[in-house]
Design an enzyme around this catalytic site. Structure first.
Site, PDB file in Angstrom:
ATOM      1  N   SER A   1      10.839  32.299  58.252  1.00 61.75           N
ATOM      2  CA  SER A   1      10.392  33.880  59.077  1.00 61.75           C
ATOM      3  C   SER A   1      10.845  33.362  60.554  1.00 61.75           C
ATOM      4  CB  SER A   1       9.171  34.116  59.036  1.00 61.75           C
ATOM      5  OG  SER A   1       8.211  33.456  59.852  1.00 61.75           O
ATOM      6  N   ASP A   2      10.999  34.211  61.414  1.00 65.71           N
ATOM      7  CA  ASP A   2      11.207  34.015  63.006  1.00 65.71           C
ATOM      8  C   ASP A   2       9.814  34.134  63.540  1.00 65.71           C
ATOM      9  OD1 ASP A   2      12.417  33.619  65.204  1.00 65.71           O
ATOM     10  OD2 ASP A   2      13.966  35.347  65.185  1.00 65.71           O
ATOM     11  N   TRP A   3       9.790  33.747  64.511  1.00 65.59           N
ATOM     12  CA  TRP A   3       8.513  33.484  65.362  1.00 65.59           C
ATOM     13  C   TRP A   3       7.547  34.612  65.248  1.00 65.59           C
ATOM     14  CZ3 TRP A   3       6.819  29.096  68.459  1.00 65.59           C
ATOM     15  CH2 TRP A   3       5.500  29.268  68.983  1.00 65.59           C
TER      16      TRP A   3
END
Length: 751
Positions: A290-292
């Protein structure tokens, strides 16, 4: 298995047996395969491999005693951490790895991730600038240089390349990508993945790459970062997904999903994209991170009610590793035990993660990226700087050159004006976390190294702010101290090199701009200097296309120099003085006004395309439809003559096109010959032009070369709504020329 895991694990038993707690036995660490290792793992440990935290503790200080840092520390000690980002430097990386290997039950090594975007300590041009070189070999070499430095500093995984196609210059992250075209973007994605990962990922100078952001992030509405994207299947399969598919086919080890919703579904929970398309249809073997915090952001999106649902939705959709949402490590076990997430999904995710660690050689040697000698010799070296300079020189695009303004004569005086001309930080660009601030070569330094005839006035400051990644740039709107001195210097000069543009931190993540003109009072300053001396070479430093309509209408010479990294000043100076002939061509269209944005060359025709001498056709009533500078545009100091193109077969399953290109000017130079097609009748309809080939050639003055292109069903088709490639018999236009506007048109019938 690619390597003998048993020998490594037995070695660990001998080396680290004195560090074991009573609950850990040697047998825990002996395994013959990834499957064997997974059989020894508890559900808690498996979910731990799916957990990614940012560095949360200075290893030279005491262990965290409370809060999130204490929780993360406990997860690390308990084997509930699979990867860490933002650990930087061999000393820290070794200490983190020692804790994972020595103090957890199974001793599984960590991945160390970092945003290595355009170089690491030595900075190459921002990726958008690199794409304007159209030089795939140099882009591959640039990524390899970045990998060499990052791997020498403890990093084994980069969150790059960003392969998002974008048509909107307002979006700050266009600086990270390859522009607006999916064909060129796909080739660049492949080159960058191969540069980062090399031929052997287990080699110590390579790192695992990440194709991001999957998917639709570059189509954020209004150009606002993190905004929603809403696109049809035709656009998704033919414009957005091709670079991701190219990255997958190049064996990119990881994908990163995105912050945005796509057609109402947060990308982190998009089962169609992640599980159905990527993992099943494309048969992708790597893992998805996932992205942050993108998992937790599902709650703000209104898609999940709580973190329990976040964990469930993410895992079921195919997201394998959670970055900084705490969703998997704190909530996924319950979802599995309750039957909301199948155990097979957990096993699939963990196996993918462990196999990337195996491919990197971490089970053989967890400390292979912790070589202190390499950290001294492979970082900011003369060779790395030479590679960065070569990339920077080919990234510059000459947009206008009249009145013999360029190249400059080093024996004649020139006035150099502008705060950015003597700035050693802004030209480094954004996304340079591993580098040191204030290490760029300034244009003033570069020009003075080639000529003793440079008179400089800084003029007013354009910007102010701290040199931090999350800095806020203050744009100078009214302090004009130094303007009078700059005007006085310009008044008495034969030629003026005026440097303007954006600060390096005005583009990048979270840095969308509603107005893409020159920030602050730069336009006012430009007009004031023009009033006393119109012989201006405008050097534009930016991270995106800008509205340069006034400059194009009034100035004799304009250079798009982007943000070129460490060697910025040397690269621009070489072009200004003709030591290097500019050869870059635009990979994003430059608008006449922000009102045209999003603007791109490969658009669909309308039912009323015009132009017509009446009201009722698709146009603006107060300005031209045409861009200021089209996709593929770029000038040279020489001139090129394109001979009449010829088609070998005007009808059939395949055709070849050839033409002769001659350098008719006085400079040896490079030219990018471009091939486009149009399927005249198709269902669904195809764009008016689509790039399908190019060749970058080098010709001496007076030299000619014959260029050949071949077209067949592999490049005359498109993807249907199911993502399957198809071709349709019928008539095509085949177009060739120096850019997407100035083209010869030939006809071909595909049978």
């Amino acid at each position: 298995m690619k390597r003998n895991l048993i020998l490594f694990c037995l070695g660990l038993v001998l080396i680290f047996s004195g560090c074991f707690n009573d609950s850990r036995t040697g047998e825990d660490r002996v395994f013959s395969s990834i499957d064997d290792l997974m059989a020894k793992m508890t559900l808690e440990e498996k979910i731990g491999q799916m957990n990614l935290y940012s560095s949360f503790w200075s290893l030279t200080g005491p262990a965290p005693i409370g809060g999130d840092a204490k929780m993360k520390y406990d997860h690390l000690k308990n084997g509930q951490l699979g990867a860490v980002l933002n650990v930087h430097g061999v000393e820290d990386a070794r200490k983190w790895q020692e804790m994972a290997v020595n103090e957890t039950r199974l001793g599984i090594p960590l991945l160390f991730g970092y945003d290595v975007i355009h170089g690491h300590k030595t900075l190459a041009p921002i990726p958008l600038a690199e794409s304007c070189s159209w030089n795939l070999d140099l882009m591959k070499k640039s990524a390899a240089m970045a990998a060499r430095e990052a791997s020498a500093m403890g990093i084994n995984w980069t969150f790059a390349p960003m392969v998002d196609i974008s048509r909107d210059a307002r979006w700050g992250r266009v600086m990270e990508g390859a522009g607006e075209d999916p064909f060129l973007g796909s080739l660049i994605a492949k080159a960058r993945v191969e540069g980062f990962q090399g031929d052997d990922l287990s080699a110590p100078h390579t790192i695992a790459a990440t194709a991001k952001h999957f998917a639709g992030y570059g189509f954020a509405e209004s150009g606002k970062d993190y905004n929603t994207a809403d696109v049809g299947l035709n656009t998704l399969h033919n414009m957005i997904l091709p670079p991701f598919k190219a990255a997958a086919e190049s064996d990119v080890k990881t994908f990163m999903n995105s912050f945005n919703t796509l057609n109402g579904i947060p990308a982190t929970a998009d089962e169609f994209l992640q599980r159905d398309l990527l993992k099943e249809k494309w048969n992708y073997p790597g893992f998805i991170v996932s992205d942050w915090g993108s998992g937790a952001e599902m709650i703000a999106h209104g898609y999940a009610k709580d973190m329990d649902e976040v964990a469930e939705l993410s895992a079921n959709a195919g997201s394998d590793m959670d970055m900084e949402s705490y969703a998997f490590v704190n909530h996924l076990q319950k979802a599995v035990e309750d039957g909301a997430v199948p155990m097979e999904y957990i096993d699939d995710a963990v196996k993918r993660i462990l196999e990337v660690k195996e491919d990197l050689g971490l089970f053989e040697d967890p400390y292979k990226y912790c070589n202190e000698e390499r950290e001294k010799t492979d970082v900011f070296s003369a060779q790395n700087r030479a590679d960065a300079l070569a990339m920077a020189k080919e990234s510059i695009v000459l947009l206008k050159n009249e009145k013999n303004m360029l190249p400059l004569d080093p024996d004649k005086k020139v006035a150099l004006i502008g705060a950015l001309a003597d700035d050693d930080n802004s030209p480094l660009g954004n996304w340079r976390l591993g580098s040191d601030n204030f290490t760029g070569v300034t244009l003033k330094e570069g020009m003075e190294s080639l000529s003793t005839k440079v008179d400089f006035e800084k003029g007013p400051d354009y910007f102010s702010g701290d040199a931090m990644f999350h800095m806020h740039i203050n744009v100078n709107e009214d302090n004009k101290k130094g303007l009078d001195e700059a005007i006085a210097l310009a008044r008495n000069a034969e030629k003026v090199v005026l440097v303007m543009g954006e600060h390096g931190f005005q583009s990048g993540e979270g840095r969308s701009r509603g107005n893409i003109g020159l920030p602050g009072f730069q336009q006012e300053m430009l007009s004031a200097i023009y009033a006393v001396n119109p012989n201006i070479v405008l050097v534009v430093m930016s991270g995106r296309p800008l509205d340069l309509s006034w400059a194009d209408a009034n100035l004799p010479a304009v250079l798009a120099c982007w943000q070129l990294g460490t060697e910025t000043g040397n690269a621009i100076a070489e072009v200004l003085y003709g030591k290097t002939v500019p050869s870059g061509k635009l990979t994003m269209t430059f608008p006449r006004s922000v009102s045209q944005v999003p603007i791109y060359y490969n658009y669909l025709n309308t039912g009323r395309p015009g132009p017509k001498n009446e009201v009722f056709w698709s146009h603006y009533s107060d300005m031209s439809n045409e861009p200021l500078y089209p996709f593929g545009f770029g000038l040279s100091y020489t001139s090129f003559e394109y001979g009449k193109a010829k088609i070998t077969n005007a009808k059939g399953k395949t055709t070849s096109l050839s033409l002769e290109v001659t350098n008719t000017g006085e400079f040896d130079a490079k030219e990018i010959v471009q091939l486009y097609i149009r399927d005249l009748v198709a269902r669904p309809a195809r764009p008016i032009k689509e790039l399908k080939g190019f060749e970058k050639i080098e010709l001496k003055a007076g030299e000619s070369k014959t260029i050949n292109f071949t077209l067949d069903e592999s490049n005359l088709g498109s993807f249907n709504d199911n993502g399957d490639w198809k071709t349709e018999a019928g008539d095509f236009h085949i177009m060739v020329g120096p850019n997407s506007r100035d083209l010869q048109i030939l006809e071909f019938e595909l049978e």
